[in-house]
Design a protein around this motif. Structure first.
Motif: not given
Length: 333
Positions: A267, A270-271, A274, A277-278, A284-285, A288-289, A292
């Motif tokens: 988590h 993931q946070d 995110a 990404a913002r 963004g995608a 984020a990847w 992670e």
């Protein structure tokens, strides 16, 4: 024509349509499930070429063929029945087994990094390891056995992802989808690997074209570029393969911990993904990847480093005893 015969033909036509629809359904499910395993497929493709380093050009395709055959055997004869059996009889065992496989990928990737950073320590570690193959007669046998072992872990992840992506259905339907995905992915991965490792031969052939041939100049130029670029490509693939094992293995372990209610580390990643990404909405995608994957890589590398002394001091001696026991049973009295 009698009414009964017409009714029989109608029933046969109905059955044929049903069978055709079932085949289409299986093919569609296989395509969807295979696409979800695409990430692991890319990792598998990147990992394999490094097992061919040090062999002559004449042995490359035969070795790829041996590894591909072993991969197909892994998927269809071992993992497919095992996946179905665990799915129906002991589904709770799938996650721990996948986590063990993920930990092995972390170990193998971290071992390669350790060898670069601390070559003397890595040499001492390797000297303590027992060979993978039970009766390896040559260096090639050992390399093939090692590649098939790594493929087994990646194949297990592919089959598990595929099984999870199949909607509830019959035993036969699940088996057909797993078989189609397993065979198709094996053909795709090792077909691409064969093209990659033989590209330099193609480059030599193009570079050697007669200047009098049509379009000879651009083809000769492309051939020379292939020959010069292939060492860089293979080196890059080896680096990508090592990184892939670490981040995929770390990701498998993190996902497994989530299944057991220990989702804190996953988590957090993931946070963080995110948030990045913002901050970078244009990518963004991907951003984020990347976050992670990097986090999973850090976890995987730490786990792999811990596994290095465990392997040399505990697991390798145990495997040595198992091999000795197998050899004793094979030896006629």
């Amino acid at each position: 024509m009698s009414v009964g015969l017409m009714a029989l033909f109608d029933d046969v036509a109905t059955l044929a349509k049903t069978a055709a629809a079932s085949v289409d359904d299986v093919a569609g499910q296989a395509a969807k499930a295979g696409s979800k395993a695409a990430g692991v497929v890319i990792d598998d493709t990147a990992v394999t070429p490094r097992y061919l380093v040090g062999f002559s050009a004449a042995r490359e395709l035969p070795i790829i063929g041996k590894i591909a055959l072993g991969s197909l055997r892994n998927k269809l004869l071992i993992l497919l029945p095992a996946a179905l059996a665990f799915s129906f009889l002991l589904p709770q065992a799938i996650t721990p087994l996948l986590m063990l496989g993920g930990a092995y990928l972390c170990y193998e990737g971290a071992e390669k990094v350790y060898a670069v950073l601390f070559p003397h320590g890595a040499h001492a570690h390797e000297a303590k390891l027992e060979t993978v193959a039970i009766d390896a007669r040559t260096f090639e046998d050992e390399k093939v056995a090692s590649a098939i072992k790594t493929d087994f872990i990646l194949s297990a992840e592919i089959m598990a992802i595929t099984l999870a992506a199949i909607p509830g259905g019959s035993f036969v339907n699940q088996a057909l989808v797993l078989a189609i995905v397993g065979a198709g992915i094996t053909a795709a991965v090792y077909g691409v690997v064969a093209l990659i490792v033989k590209a330099d031969d193609l480059g030599l052939a193009l570079a050697g074209l007669s200047p009098a041939s049509a379009f000879a100049a651009p083809l000769r130029l492309a051939g020379r570029a292939l020959v010069r670029g292939m060492p860089w490509l293979l080196g890059g693939l080896s680096l990508l393969g090592t990184a892939a094992m670490i981040w995929v293995g770390g990701g498998i372990v993190l996902h497994g911990l989530e299944e057991f209610g220990l989702g804190g580390p996953a988590h957090v990643l993931q946070d963080a993904g995110a948030a990045v990404a913002r901050a970078v909405p244009a990518a963004g995608a991907f951003a984020a990847w990347l976050v992670e994957a990097a986090g999973a890589g850090v976890v995987g590398f730490a786990l792999g480093l811990l596994a290095i002394p465990l392997t040399s001091r505990v697991l390798s001696p145990l495997w040595r005893q198992v091999k000795a026991m197998i050899r004793r049973r094979r030896t006629p009295t």
